[in-house]
Design a protein around this motif. Structure first.
Motif, PDB file in Angstrom:
ATOM      1  N   LYS A 185       0.867  -1.173   0.000  1.00 28.00           N
ATOM      2  CA  LYS A 185       0.000   0.000   0.000  1.00 28.00           C
ATOM      3  C   LYS A 185       0.907   1.228   0.000  1.00 28.00           C
ATOM      4  O   LYS A 185       1.720   1.417   0.899  1.00 28.00           O
ATOM      5  N   ASP A 213      -3.856   6.365 -15.825  1.00 25.55           N
ATOM      6  CA  ASP A 213      -4.706   5.737 -14.817  1.00 25.55           C
ATOM      7  C   ASP A 213      -5.434   6.809 -14.010  1.00 25.55           C
ATOM      8  O   ASP A 213      -4.836   7.808 -13.612  1.00 25.55           O
ATOM      9  N   MET A 240      -6.918   8.335 -10.733  1.00 26.13           N
ATOM     10  CA  MET A 240      -6.624   8.230  -9.310  1.00 26.13           C
ATOM     11  C   MET A 240      -7.538   9.166  -8.536  1.00 26.13           C
ATOM     12  O   MET A 240      -7.817  10.277  -8.986  1.00 26.13           O
ATOM     13  N   TYR A 297      -2.951  10.645  -2.543  1.00 28.82           N
ATOM     14  CA  TYR A 297      -3.221   9.741  -3.651  1.00 28.82           C
ATOM     15  C   TYR A 297      -2.603   8.402  -3.263  1.00 28.82           C
ATOM     16  O   TYR A 297      -1.398   8.207  -3.399  1.00 28.82           O
ATOM     17  N   ASP A 298      -3.450   7.528  -2.739  1.00 27.99           N
ATOM     18  CA  ASP A 298      -2.993   6.234  -2.249  1.00 27.99           C
ATOM     19  C   ASP A 298      -3.326   5.158  -3.278  1.00 27.99           C
ATOM     20  O   ASP A 298      -4.317   5.256  -4.001  1.00 27.99           O
ATOM     21  N   CYS A 299      -2.492   4.140  -3.333  1.00 30.33           N
ATOM     22  CA  CYS A 299      -2.746   3.053  -4.279  1.00 30.33           C
ATOM     23  C   CYS A 299      -2.107   1.770  -3.766  1.00 30.33           C
ATOM     24  O   CYS A 299      -1.313   1.781  -2.837  1.00 30.33           O
ATOM     25  N   TYR A 300      -2.506   0.687  -4.392  1.00 34.63           N
ATOM     26  CA  TYR A 300      -1.941  -0.615  -4.080  1.00 34.63           C
ATOM     27  C   TYR A 300      -1.130  -1.086  -5.280  1.00 34.63           C
ATOM     28  O   TYR A 300      -1.486  -0.819  -6.422  1.00 34.63           O
ATOM     29  N   THR A 301      -0.064  -1.775  -5.002  1.00 34.20           N
ATOM     30  CA  THR A 301       0.784  -2.292  -6.068  1.00 34.20           C
ATOM     31  C   THR A 301       1.285  -3.668  -5.660  1.00 34.20           C
ATOM     32  O   THR A 301       1.164  -4.069  -4.503  1.00 34.20           O
TER      33      THR A 301
END
Length: 147
Positions: A55, A95, A97, A117-121
């Motif tokens: 995360k 993408d 976001m 701006y949080d994301c999962y990778t």
């Protein structure tokens, strides 16, 4: 990832405010033309989740320096527009976001808007490969009877 998000933020601001508002992503000691924006990532974290998942939390600050004789009034108007524009951005790879955890501060005659701006990778690891595989086998005659 941070630079891709930074590009998405600056593109969104440019689309909304146009070329009469300067947008800076690096510190400038002199030659700042107002009104302008300063955009920077102020913190980011990389938290391990299940398996190879991560995360990523990215906190950005968008500072606005007004260009009129009524800076507070101008900052109030611009602040709501900034939050609206940054609710959804497209990063450099296209993408979409979503901005979260919005907040703003008006200090010393300029406005600062904070947004995450949080994301999962997923981290891809090199799997260990076999160096050599020996296979032995053959064909069995189906007409022969086993005794």
């Amino acid at each position: 990832m941070v630079n891709k998000i930074l590009d998405g933020i600056t593109n969104a601001l440019y689309e909304e405010f146009g070329s009469k508002f300067f947008i800076y992503t690096e510190d400038r000691q002199q030659g700042v033309q107002e009104p302008c924006f300063f955009v920077s990532c102020i913190s980011n974290t990389d938290e391990r989740w299940f398996g190879n998942r991560r995360k990523l939390e990215n906190r950005f600050a968008v500072q606005y320096l007004p260009g009129t004789d009524e800076p507070k009034r101008e900052c109030n108007e611009i602040g709501s527009r900034i939050m609206s524009v940054l609710e959804y951005i497209k990063n450099a790879t296209g993408d979409l976001m979503e901005g979260t955890k919005f907040s703003s501060e008006l200090t010393n005659g300029f406005l600062t808007v904070f947004v995450n701006y949080d994301c999962y990778t997923e981290r891809i690891t090199q799997e260990q490969r076999m160096e050599k595989l020996n296979v032995e086998g053959g064909l069995r005659d189906g007409n022969r009877k086993n005794s």
